[in-house]
Design a protein around this motif. Sequence first.
Motif, PDB file in Angstrom:
ATOM      1  N   VAL A   1       0.722  -1.147  -0.073  1.00 15.16           N
ATOM      2  CA  VAL A   1       0.004   0.113  -0.002  1.00 15.16           C
ATOM      3  C   VAL A   1       0.796   1.325  -0.097  1.00 15.16           C
ATOM      4  O   VAL A   1       0.675   2.385  -0.852  1.00 15.16           O
ATOM      5  CB  VAL A   1      -1.033  -0.091   1.086  1.00 15.16           C
ATOM      6  N   ASP A   2       2.128   1.257   0.739  1.00 16.52           N
ATOM      7  CA  ASP A   2       2.758   2.279   0.686  1.00 16.52           C
ATOM      8  C   ASP A   2       3.506   2.832  -0.514  1.00 16.52           C
ATOM      9  O   ASP A   2       3.384   4.016  -0.806  1.00 16.52           O
ATOM     10  CB  ASP A   2       3.774   2.528   1.875  1.00 16.52           C
ATOM     11  N   TYR A   3       3.850   1.644  -1.409  1.00 16.17           N
ATOM     12  CA  TYR A   3       4.329   1.988  -2.527  1.00 16.17           C
ATOM     13  C   TYR A   3       3.264   2.311  -3.382  1.00 16.17           C
ATOM     14  O   TYR A   3       3.408   3.385  -4.575  1.00 16.17           O
ATOM     15  CB  TYR A   3       4.878   0.532  -3.165  1.00 16.17           C
ATOM     16  N   GLN A   4       2.172   1.699  -3.380  1.00 18.62           N
ATOM     17  CA  GLN A   4       1.057   2.391  -4.262  1.00 18.62           C
ATOM     18  C   GLN A   4       0.656   3.786  -3.837  1.00 18.62           C
ATOM     19  O   GLN A   4       0.304   4.479  -4.922  1.00 18.62           O
ATOM     20  CB  GLN A   4      -0.371   1.406  -3.845  1.00 18.62           C
ATOM     21  N   GLN A   5       0.577   4.203  -2.828  1.00 23.73           N
ATOM     22  CA  GLN A   5       0.087   5.784  -2.499  1.00 23.73           C
ATOM     23  C   GLN A   5       1.413   6.574  -3.182  1.00 23.73           C
ATOM     24  O   GLN A   5       1.274   7.822  -3.476  1.00 23.73           O
ATOM     25  CB  GLN A   5       0.281   5.790  -0.911  1.00 23.73           C
ATOM     26  N   ILE A   6       2.567   6.074  -3.146  1.00 23.64           N
ATOM     27  CA  ILE A   6       3.710   7.010  -3.632  1.00 23.64           C
ATOM     28  C   ILE A   6       3.526   7.169  -5.044  1.00 23.64           C
ATOM     29  O   ILE A   6       3.663   8.167  -5.803  1.00 23.64           O
ATOM     30  CB  ILE A   6       5.056   6.282  -3.529  1.00 23.64           C
ATOM     31  N   LEU A   7       3.267   5.851  -5.966  1.00 19.75           N
ATOM     32  CA  LEU A   7       2.850   5.683  -6.989  1.00 19.75           C
ATOM     33  C   LEU A   7       1.671   7.007  -7.389  1.00 19.75           C
ATOM     34  O   LEU A   7       1.571   7.435  -8.441  1.00 19.75           O
ATOM     35  CB  LEU A   7       2.676   4.791  -7.845  1.00 19.75           C
ATOM     36  N   ALA A   8       0.647   6.887  -6.606  1.00 14.91           N
ATOM     37  CA  ALA A   8      -0.601   7.823  -6.945  1.00 14.91           C
ATOM     38  C   ALA A   8      -0.127   9.229  -6.726  1.00 14.91           C
ATOM     39  O   ALA A   8      -0.678   9.715  -7.702  1.00 14.91           O
ATOM     40  CB  ALA A   8      -1.573   7.415  -5.861  1.00 14.91           C
ATOM     41  N   ALA A   9       0.691   9.306  -5.852  1.00 15.60           N
ATOM     42  CA  ALA A   9       1.062  10.917  -5.758  1.00 15.60           C
ATOM     43  C   ALA A   9       1.828  11.198  -7.264  1.00 15.60           C
ATOM     44  O   ALA A   9       1.788  12.538  -7.541  1.00 15.60           O
ATOM     45  CB  ALA A   9       2.052  11.069  -4.693  1.00 15.60           C
ATOM     46  N   LEU A  10       2.939  10.240  -7.770  1.00 18.31           N
ATOM     47  CA  LEU A  10       3.425  10.727  -9.112  1.00 18.31           C
ATOM     48  C   LEU A  10       2.494  10.688 -10.296  1.00 18.31           C
ATOM     49  O   LEU A  10       2.532  11.486 -11.041  1.00 18.31           O
ATOM     50  CB  LEU A  10       4.575   9.561  -9.270  1.00 18.31           C
ATOM     51  N   VAL A  11       1.408   9.931 -10.050  1.00 17.07           N
ATOM     52  CA  VAL A  11       0.438   9.853 -11.332  1.00 17.07           C
ATOM     53  C   VAL A  11      -0.234  11.305 -11.092  1.00 17.07           C
ATOM     54  O   VAL A  11      -0.545  11.834 -12.175  1.00 17.07           O
ATOM     55  CB  VAL A  11      -0.412   8.899 -11.005  1.00 17.07           C
ATOM     56  N   GLU A  12      -0.688  11.584  -9.789  1.00 17.18           N
ATOM     57  CA  GLU A  12      -1.428  13.137  -9.767  1.00 17.18           C
ATOM     58  C   GLU A  12      -0.392  14.096 -10.306  1.00 17.18           C
ATOM     59  O   GLU A  12      -0.875  15.155 -10.881  1.00 17.18           O
ATOM     60  CB  GLU A  12      -1.749  13.068  -7.976  1.00 17.18           C
ATOM     61  N   ARG A  13       0.793  14.044  -9.836  1.00 15.86           N
ATOM     62  CA  ARG A  13       1.649  15.073 -10.540  1.00 15.86           C
ATOM     63  C   ARG A  13       1.885  15.069 -11.848  1.00 15.86           C
ATOM     64  O   ARG A  13       1.900  16.057 -12.340  1.00 15.86           O
ATOM     65  CB  ARG A  13       3.187  14.895  -9.560  1.00 15.86           C
ATOM     66  N   ARG A  14       1.899  13.848 -12.629  1.00 11.05           N
ATOM     67  CA  ARG A  14       1.956  13.943 -13.937  1.00 11.05           C
ATOM     68  C   ARG A  14       0.701  14.405 -14.523  1.00 11.05           C
ATOM     69  O   ARG A  14       1.016  15.265 -15.429  1.00 11.05           O
ATOM     70  CB  ARG A  14       2.093  12.394 -14.226  1.00 11.05           C
ATOM     71  N   THR A  15      -0.305  14.528 -14.042  1.00 17.19           N
ATOM     72  CA  THR A  15      -1.479  14.970 -14.524  1.00 17.19           C
ATOM     73  C   THR A  15      -1.700  16.442 -14.533  1.00 17.19           C
ATOM     74  O   THR A  15      -2.062  17.085 -15.296  1.00 17.19           O
ATOM     75  CB  THR A  15      -2.915  14.231 -14.126  1.00 17.19           C
ATOM     76  N   LYS A  16      -1.017  17.139 -13.487  1.00 16.38           N
ATOM     77  CA  LYS A  16      -1.016  18.389 -13.249  1.00 16.38           C
ATOM     78  C   LYS A  16       0.281  19.189 -13.671  1.00 16.38           C
ATOM     79  O   LYS A  16      -0.093  20.301 -14.125  1.00 16.38           O
ATOM     80  CB  LYS A  16      -1.444  18.701 -11.704  1.00 16.38           C
ATOM     81  N   GLU A  17       1.484  18.621 -13.618  1.00 10.89           N
ATOM     82  CA  GLU A  17       2.722  19.413 -13.837  1.00 10.89           C
ATOM     83  C   GLU A  17       3.490  18.464 -14.660  1.00 10.89           C
ATOM     84  O   GLU A  17       3.089  17.626 -15.379  1.00 10.89           O
ATOM     85  CB  GLU A  17       3.321  19.684 -12.494  1.00 10.89           C
ATOM     86  N   ASP A  18       4.769  18.782 -14.397  1.00  7.96           N
ATOM     87  CA  ASP A  18       6.058  17.908 -15.074  1.00  7.96           C
ATOM     88  C   ASP A  18       5.730  16.551 -14.618  1.00  7.96           C
ATOM     89  O   ASP A  18       6.497  15.689 -15.403  1.00  7.96           O
ATOM     90  CB  ASP A  18       7.150  18.560 -15.348  1.00  7.96           C
ATOM     91  N   GLY A  19       5.479  16.120 -13.714  1.00  9.44           N
ATOM     92  CA  GLY A  19       5.507  14.641 -13.154  1.00  9.44           C
ATOM     93  C   GLY A  19       6.583  14.317 -12.336  1.00  9.44           C
ATOM     94  O   GLY A  19       6.934  13.407 -12.103  1.00  9.44           O
ATOM     95  N   VAL A  20       7.742  15.323 -12.160  1.00 12.57           N
ATOM     96  CA  VAL A  20       8.887  15.011 -11.553  1.00 12.57           C
ATOM     97  C   VAL A  20       8.818  15.673  -9.963  1.00 12.57           C
ATOM     98  O   VAL A  20       8.082  16.834  -9.691  1.00 12.57           O
ATOM     99  CB  VAL A  20      10.059  15.596 -12.064  1.00 12.57           C
ATOM    100  N   MET A  21       9.070  14.495  -8.870  1.00 12.26           N
ATOM    101  CA  MET A  21       8.818  15.217  -7.570  1.00 12.26           C
ATOM    102  C   MET A  21      10.249  14.881  -6.724  1.00 12.26           C
ATOM    103  O   MET A  21      10.910  13.793  -7.279  1.00 12.26           O
ATOM    104  CB  MET A  21       7.721  14.249  -6.925  1.00 12.26           C
ATOM    105  N   THR A  22      10.628  15.414  -5.826  1.00  8.87           N
ATOM    106  CA  THR A  22      11.685  15.205  -4.846  1.00  8.87           C
ATOM    107  C   THR A  22      10.949  14.299  -3.976  1.00  8.87           C
ATOM    108  O   THR A  22       9.801  14.211  -3.475  1.00  8.87           O
ATOM    109  CB  THR A  22      12.122  16.477  -4.324  1.00  8.87           C
ATOM    110  N   CYS A  23      11.872  13.920  -2.974  1.00  7.75           N
ATOM    111  CA  CYS A  23      11.372  13.025  -1.685  1.00  7.75           C
ATOM    112  C   CYS A  23      10.746  13.684  -0.905  1.00  7.75           C
ATOM    113  O   CYS A  23       9.895  13.395  -0.204  1.00  7.75           O
ATOM    114  CB  CYS A  23      12.576  12.139  -1.354  1.00  7.75           C
TER     115      CYS A  23
END
Length: 187
Positions: A115-137
Amino acid sequence: MASVVGLLEDRELAARVRVEGLREEADRVLTELAQAERDWQEWLIARQRVDEVLSAPRRSETGVVGPVSVENSCVLKPEVAAEVPSVGAPATGAARAGSIVPVWRPALTVDVLAVDYQQILAALVERRTKEDGVMTCQEITVVLGLELCPASVEGVRSKMQRLADRGWAVEPAPGRFALADGPSWGS
């Protein structure tokens, strides 16, 4: 004299045998790594529990029954803690916490991840749809609702590095992560 096609087939066969041998070795190493990570996590939890028990005041001293919070610990923010499932009740069909992250291949879905990995990937998916998709830790830590402290950020960093090493994410620049192109994220 051997034909060119025959020589190429011999070299192709040798390369395929080498690749298969290396894949078997990689699977063996990943299995050993998963066991070592589980052992490490268990020892970490044991040490944390002992620290908690030893640092907690006695009931007779405080009159308080139950756990005592330890200062400088990294915990979920209260508004997020209510939404997170309890440790003893993993989501149905999802991988359990602490399970290994498999190397991505086309047949795998995000459901094979904890679940914790799924949550991280969901955050990246959300960022990809809104911005450049790149995030720092640090950004991922904040989005997950974790307290922004070194232990939380380092936990996210190790998970992101594991996802990147196994093909679920990429690290386009040091310390910056995004979704890999291969995995299908669905809706």
